[in-house]
Design an enzyme around this catalytic site. Structure first.
Site, PDB file in Angstrom:
ATOM      1  N   ARG B  51       0.838  -1.203   0.000  1.00 37.90           N
ATOM      2  CA  ARG B  51       0.000   0.000   0.000  1.00 37.90           C
ATOM      3  C   ARG B  51       0.874   1.253   0.000  1.00 37.90           C
ATOM      4  NH1 ARG B  51      -3.308  -2.880   4.765  1.00 37.90           N
ATOM      5  NH2 ARG B  51      -1.158  -2.907   5.447  1.00 37.90           N
ATOM      6  N   LYS B 161     -12.364   4.696   5.866  1.00 39.13           N
ATOM      7  CA  LYS B 161     -11.065   4.363   6.436  1.00 39.13           C
ATOM      8  C   LYS B 161     -11.136   4.817   7.893  1.00 39.13           C
ATOM      9  CE  LYS B 161      -7.580   5.371   3.704  1.00 39.13           C
ATOM     10  NZ  LYS B 161      -6.497   6.200   3.155  1.00 39.13           N
ATOM     11  N   ARG B 190     -13.360  -0.683  13.042  1.00 36.33           N
ATOM     12  CA  ARG B 190     -14.225  -1.172  11.955  1.00 36.33           C
ATOM     13  C   ARG B 190     -15.657  -1.364  12.448  1.00 36.33           C
ATOM     14  NH1 ARG B 190      -9.849  -4.976  10.420  1.00 36.33           N
ATOM     15  NH2 ARG B 190     -10.835  -6.338  11.945  1.00 36.33           N
ATOM     16  N   SER B 228     -12.222  -0.232   6.388  1.00 38.57           N
ATOM     17  CA  SER B 228     -10.911  -0.699   6.834  1.00 38.57           C
ATOM     18  C   SER B 228     -10.422   0.334   7.838  1.00 38.57           C
ATOM     19  CB  SER B 228      -9.931  -0.760   5.664  1.00 38.57           C
ATOM     20  OG  SER B 228     -10.396  -1.669   4.705  1.00 38.57           O
ATOM     21  N   ALA B 229      -9.625  -0.080   8.789  1.00 38.70           N
ATOM     22  CA  ALA B 229      -9.142   0.877   9.787  1.00 38.70           C
ATOM     23  C   ALA B 229      -7.633   0.983   9.652  1.00 38.70           C
ATOM     24  CB  ALA B 229      -9.523   0.425  11.176  1.00 38.70           C
ATOM     25  N   ALA B 347     -15.497  -8.401   9.015  1.00 39.02           N
ATOM     26  CA  ALA B 347     -16.753  -7.733   8.700  1.00 39.02           C
ATOM     27  C   ALA B 347     -17.600  -7.512   9.951  1.00 39.02           C
ATOM     28  CB  ALA B 347     -17.505  -8.556   7.651  1.00 39.02           C
ATOM     29  N   GLY B 351     -23.059  -6.508   7.686  1.00 40.33           N
ATOM     30  CA  GLY B 351     -23.876  -7.671   7.344  1.00 40.33           C
ATOM     31  C   GLY B 351     -23.921  -8.633   8.514  1.00 40.33           C
ATOM     32  N   PRO B 352     -24.666  -9.735   8.352  1.00 42.45           N
ATOM     33  CA  PRO B 352     -24.857 -10.670   9.463  1.00 42.45           C
ATOM     34  C   PRO B 352     -23.579 -11.441   9.801  1.00 42.45           C
ATOM     35  CG  PRO B 352     -25.812 -11.554   7.454  1.00 42.45           C
ATOM     36  CD  PRO B 352     -25.376 -10.165   7.128  1.00 42.45           C
TER      37      PRO B 352
END
Lengths: 365, 365, 365, 365
Positions: B51, B161, B190, B228-229, B347, B351-352
């Protein structure tokens, strides 16, 4: 004669608890068992001891149940354990047993037939060369003939554990100097075994074969082979799975080739031939019909997939063998619903370059 | 006002050759660029320097083209680079640029609208707590309001971010002793960011929120977040992508949740909302319509998928973050044909439990 | 003429902050810099982008300071960056600069002399063959001659970046068929480069050399080579470090061979030649005298060390290159106190089989 | 009463061939064996099945030789197998057996004495808290007392397998809500076990202990502990090794602390106490005197060693546990000549922060 194939999820490489229960309740007769194929959760490499741990448990169990030695267990039953349950691939075994007599009259629908055989012991300098291909083909043809299949197109899976006889460092040097280096390694043993299957079933012609094309000309391939090779093994162990009208039971096998690791269309086609209708993902109920899924995966050596760059082959932290099993395992599971799939990696002459072979066994109503 | 989003495959993390060409030929006006989202081929972890390498190339290029300093480049454009191209996931970037004026009259079909914003700087003891959730939600609501969307249901992706302000070892010990340990890490940043998105869009009610539910009660989640953190970041950078009748262009965005990592049905549904008909795998031609795929992946913390044991979480050789990106990347690519998909991992509240969020941007005719 | 060598610890691959300070305060004159050798914290493999990240920072800095293009920076200064800071090995660089005139009169004690040179561009089919060895030796002999050393035994380190010219897949196949396969890879380029050093200094005789002994007969080796090879590089970059009475300054270099990776005795011996007395571990104060440590590590291909089995070569989760750097880095650091040591891995014809080469530069009073 | 300790190199985790030979030739009486400590070549993590594979082989062997069940083997003999043979660390086992009667008269030189014991079963909420420390200390004091040592300073190694009782997800949540989260994990079980050893031997005072200092105040530590913790184990298994004048044989044990992973001076000191003179590296002949080396390794949590940055803790490709075993294994082997050393990793309250404990058993003339 009929084949039973039962899939059992395992909670660790040496988990034989469910298998033991099935023996206790009569579901599986240990004396009928001819083969166990399974995935264990190691790295699939040289330091993968999960296969040894599983073997230790199997040998103990069958030795006790059959009243024979551990060596006799190994001589009697083919164990084909593949390490590597990357991603969603779930550890499991498929236990094949055989009982009854061959039917004298044909039945209407063909049913799963299984035969096993062994090549002669190979010399190290035969591996990866035409000698290995021809002997492998000879044994396969013999097994196929014994199975009473109607045509070569009824043969769907040739599961092999390829020979890799040992040789000394000095023998290696001498062979290299003589201009005919020893090829007794995993790559060449897998490649020549697959070409043996292709030769036996007429997918490759004898005139197309010579030492130079092996692991070189990827246009030559088998559509039914699934070979892992094992260092130290002197003869190749072969299991042929086909459909025959002279065999009974409720199982059928079909196969196809995967053009690449994202080729879901070919999976759907194989399911259709097994009378399972699927357009995206099986339901949980449909998935119960499937007792075995056998596929070969491979990171495309050209470094791309669908025209895009893949980095599997240049990642020095994680092997392409682990990546390709993870990828194909995920893709197959996304179609088949159930991630208890057997994926074995590197697919030299197993389907087209960058692709692989796929066979599925399913119950019929 | 209209958004252009152009996907570019990269040959290495610092490959800006195609981006440079697009600037040269006028396809991309560097002054219009507002955001670049991309995948680079590192491990996605603490020692992933791909990155930084990419940033170095982007900063050089934009600094030269815009005649501004590297710091000004960073202040002007949001760069959201995620390491980890496991399996088939192919390194690429999506370049977003914005030009023109907001339409005064509504157009018939809504088009992609993009807004960006920043939270205030957080104190370390706010991260992973209600303070972070509320401030994140406040900024999102502000951006959404500026975008002139007709309803919250037109918001499809909140790319963030997340802030992880630094604190000293002593501050950490003191906070722990006081009974309110500092949560300034990736997991909590996150999680709280995603809950901020959920709060902003009404998916979670204020009364449901307190410090204890964060990264604990997985029934609370956003369907649009992708966070993303980044250690050291003091404020959270936020980009909102929605469809608005006041925006022009040929792009639309839609989203859905993935119930698990094998949930191809939800992918098909999102495609349908984008007017792309797919029942198994897009054709190469259809795939060209898609300019961005943004998904969050996660190894289910319960250790199973479709009722079968998965070993991703107990493999100490390969991280579950790498496995889950590999799995979801393969599954999405098997549907979408093209493996240039952006998968970001872990995640929490996206979402679940065991699932994730998915947003797709596609060209409309 | 005198050489300055300054060791700088780095906080990340692109950390040039201390180097910048040294330029600002006059400690280092950018115009005098001839070479930077360093360790960056990647995996040292094909997907190690930390070297590129470091190069990006070096190119920016020198380009700005010298008012030249990035390409001119690369043409002017030799950068030898090796990825892989396993275990305690600490990321750092050693910056070599050269200034002044060659002494016309000999001084009493010899001092560090450094010369650089380049081979002609190699054809792919020359790599790993006698052609590469001879051309490498020719250039080394030329550099040595220019350095005005009194004897070959005053040459202590031949640091090389070995050529690996590209070739097409078809060229590879054609060469294989012709019976003379292309060897343009890391293993052969390193091996032939080391033999070039051995030939130049008389450690190997011309009559002992032919294509077959390269990477085969491990009894032939250099005691001073340290070569890494770089895919795509067409010519080999060579730096010779020696002691000469015609050079000034306060630095001296000495070398030895490591018989195996636990050979601390040889380290003590090299230190003694540098007038540093050590029987177990240097003190922190003694360690400050040392400005550069350059070693080659290797997992013994026989799979043992001190008669015991080592598992480095059969671990498919972690590469032997990472293990061997970790082991030798720890052993050297345990003697030298300071873990800023340069370890480069795989040591074909660099010292005896399973061993490697070691050179140390230290300040003299 | 005397202890025999025999070191055996193994060719695979399940290699008991040499142990079997020793049983056959009378060197080892299976009925006398009280403990086997060893290194197997897995990753030392959750998916390290090499320990299970080894156990399977040991259980088979002892079950057959002693005519008892596998469960009885486990109840009778303590097996302490540690996975992870990184770098040069060579797979091996040390077999301890005990025979004869306790001497009624003191002998002149003290000799190795070994005692074993077990804590009561722990509740999950006791782990990592004072309750575990105190119960561990109580059992150690009892064993020490039974060994008839003259002073606590004669105790040199307290080898423990720490309990990690299971708890349900719900129990975990409830405990967290109550403000006293369950600590039943490897880190806390190791830490509290080590503090138990420190408390038993007076290295830590009861007044210094409370729940908050455990795994927090690194100034409190044992100099003799070596604890691994095992998920699912309900009671801690403890083995105390000391020198006693009431024990016979030719073995002695001594210990020291390692200040850091490069602390060779402390190794030399322990050897001196065992009457082995070493200033750099033992000779092969001297090395034969040593039958057991037991050390704890740790990547310094401060991220440095000898003032230089180490990257072990931020490498997401390779665990710090593997690196630290590799480093300490290399350093110890470089002094001790023989790489059959037992290194167990993570050293909470085992020696000072960043350091560890070290005990060596050697033959006396």
């Amino acid at each position: 004669m009929q084949v039973k194939a039962i899939k059992i999820a395992t909670s660790s490489p040496d988990d034989v608890s469910q298998l033991t229960k099935y023996m206790d309740d009569g579901t599986i007769n240990p004396a009928d068992v001819i083969c166990i194929i399974g995935k264990t959760e190691g790295n699939g490499g040289r330091n993968d001891f999960t296969r040894d741990l599983a073997m230790s448990a199997f040998e103990s169990l069958f030795s006790a149940r059959l009243g024979i030695s551990r060596q006799e267990v190994i001589d009697r039953i083919i164990f084909s354990l593949s390490g590597g349950c990357e991603g969603v691939v779930s550890p499991h075994i498929v236990v094949f047993s055989k009982s009854g007599e061959t039917l004298t009259d044909k039945r209407k629908e063909k049913r799963l037939a299984v035969g096993i055989g062994f090549t002669r012991a190979f010399a190290p300098n035969e591996i990866g060369r035409v000698a290995q291909v021809e002997e492998t083909a000879r044994v396969i043809m013999q097994i196929v003939s014994d199975l009473k299949v109607e045509s070569n197109s009824d043969v769907h899976l040739i599961q092999m554990k390829g020979a890799i006889p040992k040789f000394t460092y000095e023998e290696g040097l001498d062979a290299a100097k003589s201009g005919k280096p020893i090829r007794s390694d995993m790559v060449f043993s897998r490649g020549a075994s697959a070409l043996g299957a292709a030769l036996a079933l007429g997918e490759v012609k004898p005139t197309e074969l010579n030492d130079d094309v092996i692991c070189n000309d990827w246009n030559l391939y088998s559509t039914t082979a699934s070979c892992s090779a094992k260092p130290g093994l002197e003869r190749t162990e072969i299991m042929v799975l086909a459909n025959s009208p002279y065999w009974d039971g409720d199982l059928m096998i079909e196969h196809g080739i995967l053009k690449d690791m994202l080729d879901t269309k070919s999976v759907i086609d194989v399911l259709a031939k097994l009378n399972i209708d699927c357009n995206l993902q099986l339901t949980a109920k449909q998935a119960e019909k499937i007792v075995g899924v056998f596929a070969k995966s491979e990171a495309d050596p050209r470094g791309t997939i669908h025209g895009r760059r893949a980095t599997m082959l240049t990642d020095d932290d994680i092997s392409d063998t682990r990546y390709s099993r993870c990828v194909l395992g995920a893709v197959l599971s996304s179609v088949l619903y159930d991630p208890t799939v057997y994926i074995s990696t590197r697919a030299e002459h197993h389907g087209p370059c960058g692709g692989g072979t796929l066979a599925i066994i399913a119950k019929q109503e």
